[in-house]
Design an enzyme around this catalytic site. Structure first.
Site, PDB file in Angstrom:
ATOM      1  N   LYS A 144     -66.958 -18.887 -10.846  1.00  0.00           N
ATOM      2  CA  LYS A 144     -66.742 -17.812 -11.244  1.00  0.00           C
ATOM      3  C   LYS A 144     -66.881 -16.698  -9.975  1.00  0.00           C
ATOM      4  O   LYS A 144     -66.141 -15.640 -10.122  1.00  0.00           O
ATOM      5  CB  LYS A 144     -67.599 -17.198 -12.461  1.00  0.00           C
ATOM      6  CG  LYS A 144     -67.205 -17.804 -13.792  1.00  0.00           C
ATOM      7  CD  LYS A 144     -67.341 -16.634 -14.843  1.00  0.00           C
ATOM      8  CE  LYS A 144     -66.722 -17.506 -16.039  1.00  0.00           C
ATOM      9  NZ  LYS A 144     -67.233 -18.644 -16.625  1.00  0.00           N
ATOM     10  N   SER A 204     -67.787 -27.348 -13.231  1.00  0.00           N
ATOM     11  CA  SER A 204     -67.513 -26.013 -13.031  1.00  0.00           C
ATOM     12  C   SER A 204     -68.751 -25.074 -12.750  1.00  0.00           C
ATOM     13  O   SER A 204     -68.741 -23.971 -12.358  1.00  0.00           O
ATOM     14  CB  SER A 204     -66.907 -25.456 -14.215  1.00  0.00           C
ATOM     15  OG  SER A 204     -67.492 -25.730 -15.429  1.00  0.00           O
TER      16      SER A 204
END
Ligand SMILES: *Cc1c(COP(=O)(O)O)cnc(C)c1O
Length: 326
Positions: free
Chosen positions: A53, A303
């Site tokens: 992110k 991720s």
């Protein structure tokens, strides 16, 4: 219709390059054997702040409108950490709004990244309203976790790196929640690797984008506790960007049950030597569970790695679900 063009993703890559890790793409012998095609792991759990992110948050911070006094968001999770870190890198003021339910250690973690913390309200919704109020009153810019073109372009730099590192990539398995990651990755992969398939992977428990794609419009789903906590939450009933992008660019969405996510976490650790959170294990889970038929050289995006150590230990010891959720 892609949210962002390849040119915008390339511009984002230039902008964020000095402050992000260009993560490795590593082959997995065991998953390649299982899948019958070469499988590679994209190591975004080794990104600064422990999740991809940072890429989107940093690109948003570096493209703020002139005159912006700072950024604001309401998030206890990977986006809040990423935005606080990105703002510090860029020398921009950052406020993170947290509800009174957020444990003290998480509040301290956000403060340690240099952000101003506003503790307000009894839950995430009230914290978000406080963020909106501060945005209006103090001239701060709200940076949402996924539904924003600059955020999508930043996440798309992962797709750029995959296409650069793996010629002729055939399948990319992308953890899917609000769709910022998959919208960016798909835009890059579809532009650079014709024929490349992009597969979203979500947990069975509360898969908002999968339900929305099936309904043909953004719909709300009940949010349930899941090992893949970073995939929880809705896509926003007023979704502006990522729903249409997913509809246009995503080839397939598959869902994995909790026990398979647990198996994915265990496989990542025991066979690949990687500590990943549940959201990051869904691509491995989909391969292990036979829920995808990968074609050609395949990538699973790991991720994030921000899993509670006690939970990680329980899963390694054989737990197949969150406590009390079996
Ligand atoms: C946010 C997040 C995702 C999902 O990204 P979206 O852009 O919301 O689809 C996947 N994995 C991790 C670790 C995340 O933090």
């Amino acid at each position: 219709m892609p949210v962002v063009s390849l040119a915008e993703i390339r511009a984002a890559a230039e902008r964020i390059r000095p402050a992000v890790v260009r993560t490795a793409l590593e082959p997995s012998a065991s998953l390649s054997r299982l899948a019958g095609v070469p499988v590679h792991l994209k190591m975004e759990h080794r990104q600064h702040t422990g999740a991809f992110k940072l890429r989107g948050a940093l690109n948003a911070v570096l493209t703020l409108p002139p005159g912006a006094r700072g950024v604001v968001a309401a998030s206890t999770g990977n986006h809040g950490r990423a935005l606080a870190h990105a703002a510090r890198e860029a020398g921009i003021a950052c406020t993170i709004c947290l509800s009174r339910l957020v444990p003290a250690n998480k509040v301290a973690a956000v403060r340690a990244l240099g952000a101003r913390v506003h503790v307000h309200g009894a839950g995430q919704d009230e914290a978000q309203r406080e963020a909106d109020r501060l945005a209006a009153e103090e001239g701060l810019v709200g940076v949402p976790p996924f539904d924003h073109p600059a955020v999508v372009a930043g996440q798309g730099t992962i797709g750029l790196e995959i296409a650069e590192d793996l010629a002729g990539v055939g399948t990319v398995l992308v953890p899917l929640s609000g769709g910022g990651l998959i919208a960016g990755v798909a835009a890059a992969v579809k532009a650079l690797a014709p024929g490349g398939r992009v597969v979203g992977v979500s947990m069975e428990r509360g898969a908002a984008m999968a339900a929305s794609l099936a309904a043909g419009r953004p719909v709300a789903v009940e949010e349930l506790p899941t090992l893949a906590d970073s995939l929880g939450g809705g896509i926003g009933l007023a979704n502006r960007w990522t729903f249409e992008a997913a509809r246009a660019l995503v080839d397939e969405v598959v869902l994995v049950p909790e026990a398979e996510i647990a198996a994915g976490i265990r496989h990542a650790f025991l066979r690949e030597g990687q500590t990943v959170e549940g959201a990051a294990a869904v691509g491995i889970a989909a391969i292990l569970g036979g829920r995808v038929r990968p074609s050609g050289p395949t990538v699973a995006i790991l991720s994030g790695g921000n899993i509670d150590p006690a939970l990680h230990r329980r899963v390694l010891d054989g737990a197949d679900a969150l406590e009390g959720e079996a």
